[in-house]
Motif scaffolding. Sequence first.
Motif, PDB file in Angstrom:
ATOM      1  N   VAL A  90      11.338  63.410  55.210  1.00 42.59           N
ATOM      2  CA  VAL A  90      11.707  62.623  56.394  1.00 42.59           C
ATOM      3  C   VAL A  90      13.165  62.183  56.308  1.00 42.59           C
ATOM      4  CG1 VAL A  90      11.333  60.387  57.511  1.00 42.59           C
ATOM      5  CG2 VAL A  90       9.371  61.821  56.888  1.00 42.59           C
ATOM      6  N   TYR A  91      13.606  61.798  55.110  1.00 48.97           N
ATOM      7  CA  TYR A  91      14.975  61.330  54.916  1.00 48.97           C
ATOM      8  C   TYR A  91      15.948  62.505  54.830  1.00 48.97           C
ATOM      9  CZ  TYR A  91      12.286  57.208  53.532  1.00 48.97           C
ATOM     10  OH  TYR A  91      11.395  56.167  53.517  1.00 48.97           O
ATOM     11  N   ARG A 122       4.201  58.534  53.569  1.00 45.07           N
ATOM     12  CA  ARG A 122       4.095  57.112  53.903  1.00 45.07           C
ATOM     13  C   ARG A 122       3.846  56.878  55.392  1.00 45.07           C
ATOM     14  NH1 ARG A 122       5.324  53.822  49.695  1.00 45.07           N
ATOM     15  NH2 ARG A 122       5.980  54.943  47.817  1.00 45.07           N
ATOM     16  N   LEU A 124       5.513  57.998  57.968  1.00 49.55           N
ATOM     17  CA  LEU A 124       6.686  57.960  58.834  1.00 49.55           C
ATOM     18  C   LEU A 124       6.823  59.256  59.636  1.00 49.55           C
ATOM     19  CD1 LEU A 124       9.266  56.322  56.405  1.00 49.55           C
ATOM     20  CD2 LEU A 124       8.203  55.257  58.414  1.00 49.55           C
ATOM     21  N   PRO A 126       9.745  61.070  61.830  1.00 49.51           N
ATOM     22  CA  PRO A 126      11.187  60.881  61.950  1.00 49.51           C
ATOM     23  C   PRO A 126      11.816  61.219  63.295  1.00 49.51           C
ATOM     24  CG  PRO A 126      10.752  62.933  60.835  1.00 49.51           C
ATOM     25  CD  PRO A 126       9.412  62.301  61.083  1.00 49.51           C
ATOM     26  N   TYR A 127      11.013  61.535  64.292  1.00 58.12           N
ATOM     27  CA  TYR A 127      11.559  61.888  65.608  1.00 58.12           C
ATOM     28  C   TYR A 127      10.921  60.972  66.658  1.00 58.12           C
ATOM     29  CZ  TYR A 127       7.104  64.239  66.374  1.00 58.12           C
ATOM     30  OH  TYR A 127       5.759  64.497  66.506  1.00 58.12           O
ATOM     31  N   GLN A 135       3.946  54.864  67.802  1.00 55.04           N
ATOM     32  CA  GLN A 135       4.803  53.724  68.108  1.00 55.04           C
ATOM     33  C   GLN A 135       4.133  52.405  67.735  1.00 55.04           C
ATOM     34  OE1 GLN A 135       5.953  54.277  72.261  1.00 55.04           O
ATOM     35  NE2 GLN A 135       5.961  56.493  71.935  1.00 55.04           N
ATOM     36  N   THR A 140       7.479  55.412  63.857  1.00 55.74           N
ATOM     37  CA  THR A 140       8.755  55.950  64.339  1.00 55.74           C
ATOM     38  C   THR A 140       9.924  54.994  64.103  1.00 55.74           C
ATOM     39  OG1 THR A 140       8.305  55.107  66.576  1.00 55.74           O
ATOM     40  CG2 THR A 140       7.619  57.360  66.100  1.00 55.74           C
ATOM     41  N   LYS A 141       9.723  54.006  63.241  1.00 58.57           N
ATOM     42  CA  LYS A 141      10.773  52.999  63.031  1.00 58.57           C
ATOM     43  C   LYS A 141      11.986  53.576  62.310  1.00 58.57           C
ATOM     44  CE  LYS A 141       8.367  51.383  58.866  1.00 58.57           C
ATOM     45  NZ  LYS A 141       7.616  50.255  58.267  1.00 58.57           N
ATOM     46  N   LEU A 142      11.797  54.656  61.545  1.00 60.43           N
ATOM     47  CA  LEU A 142      12.909  55.313  60.867  1.00 60.43           C
ATOM     48  C   LEU A 142      13.155  56.643  61.574  1.00 60.43           C
ATOM     49  CD1 LEU A 142      14.893  55.361  58.410  1.00 60.43           C
ATOM     50  CD2 LEU A 142      13.160  56.741  57.249  1.00 60.43           C
ATOM     51  N   ARG A 143      14.147  56.666  62.466  1.00 57.55           N
ATOM     52  CA  ARG A 143      14.385  57.856  63.284  1.00 57.55           C
ATOM     53  C   ARG A 143      15.549  58.654  62.701  1.00 57.55           C
ATOM     54  NH1 ARG A 143      14.246  57.029  69.639  1.00 57.55           N
ATOM     55  NH2 ARG A 143      12.207  56.272  68.931  1.00 57.55           N
ATOM     56  N   THR A 144      15.208  59.697  61.949  1.00 60.08           N
ATOM     57  CA  THR A 144      16.254  60.544  61.358  1.00 60.08           C
ATOM     58  C   THR A 144      16.469  61.831  62.146  1.00 60.08           C
ATOM     59  OG1 THR A 144      14.627  61.591  59.887  1.00 60.08           O
ATOM     60  CG2 THR A 144      15.769  59.637  59.050  1.00 60.08           C
TER      61      THR A 144
END
Length: 279
Positions: A90-91, A122, A124, A126-127, A135, A140-144
Amino acid sequence: MVLALLLVPLVVQAEAQQGKVVDPNGAAIAGATVTAGNRTTLTDAAGHYRIEGSEAIKVRAPGYARSLPATSGDTVRLTPLLPKALYLTVYGIGAPFLRDPALEVIQTNRLNALVVDLKGDRGLIPYPSAVPLAQKAGATKLRTIPDLQQLVASLKARNLYLIARIVVFKDDLLVGLRPDWAVRSGRAVWKDREGLAWIDPFVKEAWDYSLAVAEEAAAAGFDEIQFDYVRFPDATGLSFSQGATEATRVQAITSFLREARRRLAPYNVFTAVDVFGYA
């Protein structure tokens, strides 16, 4: 009499499409999956298929790239493909200092595929997913990945085979939103060695979440969906919404995978399952 005839419903017979699937040398490919809309069939030993529906034909087979849409009567030639991939979390997919070197490694070493976390360990995502639970759960709190389709287009321009990794039953964020779906130890929500909660695989209502994410990935253009943690936790003394015998566990996982195949059929994507990983 005329009015009576107008009131009689017309039965329209779906027109069958047929053709043949072969390799670059013209040899028949048996067991290839042929899709028309949400219908699927397999080619016979001679590579022939027959399928109802008027939608464009799409074909896939293990060891080959997916075909472009074809029409009835076509001989579909599949191109051999052996994916050799790198994996980005994700990162990693959203960090240029990680993604760009990875793409260089792919080019330098003549790799042809990339695995991308679209629902990580975890929970997450990422989009900007349109799935309501994503939501509400804070997934979706970490949007990479600002734009999933744009990312896919840029990676496809490099002729990469794209694999979306989706972690299914290990999902701490979803349990935080729906603790009634959790695997339990006694009355408490059970957590694994990483301190993460799991979804009870018997809860069919929870399946839709991961499958909806898979549909978004398929619609964006990913070639393959890799479902990970499609299993029960390997710890003992756990409580589920029904009795967890070997037979019921196998039935639950098999049913989930059947539903995944049904939901993803119109997209003509490959599906893979990874059951490993510690609990």
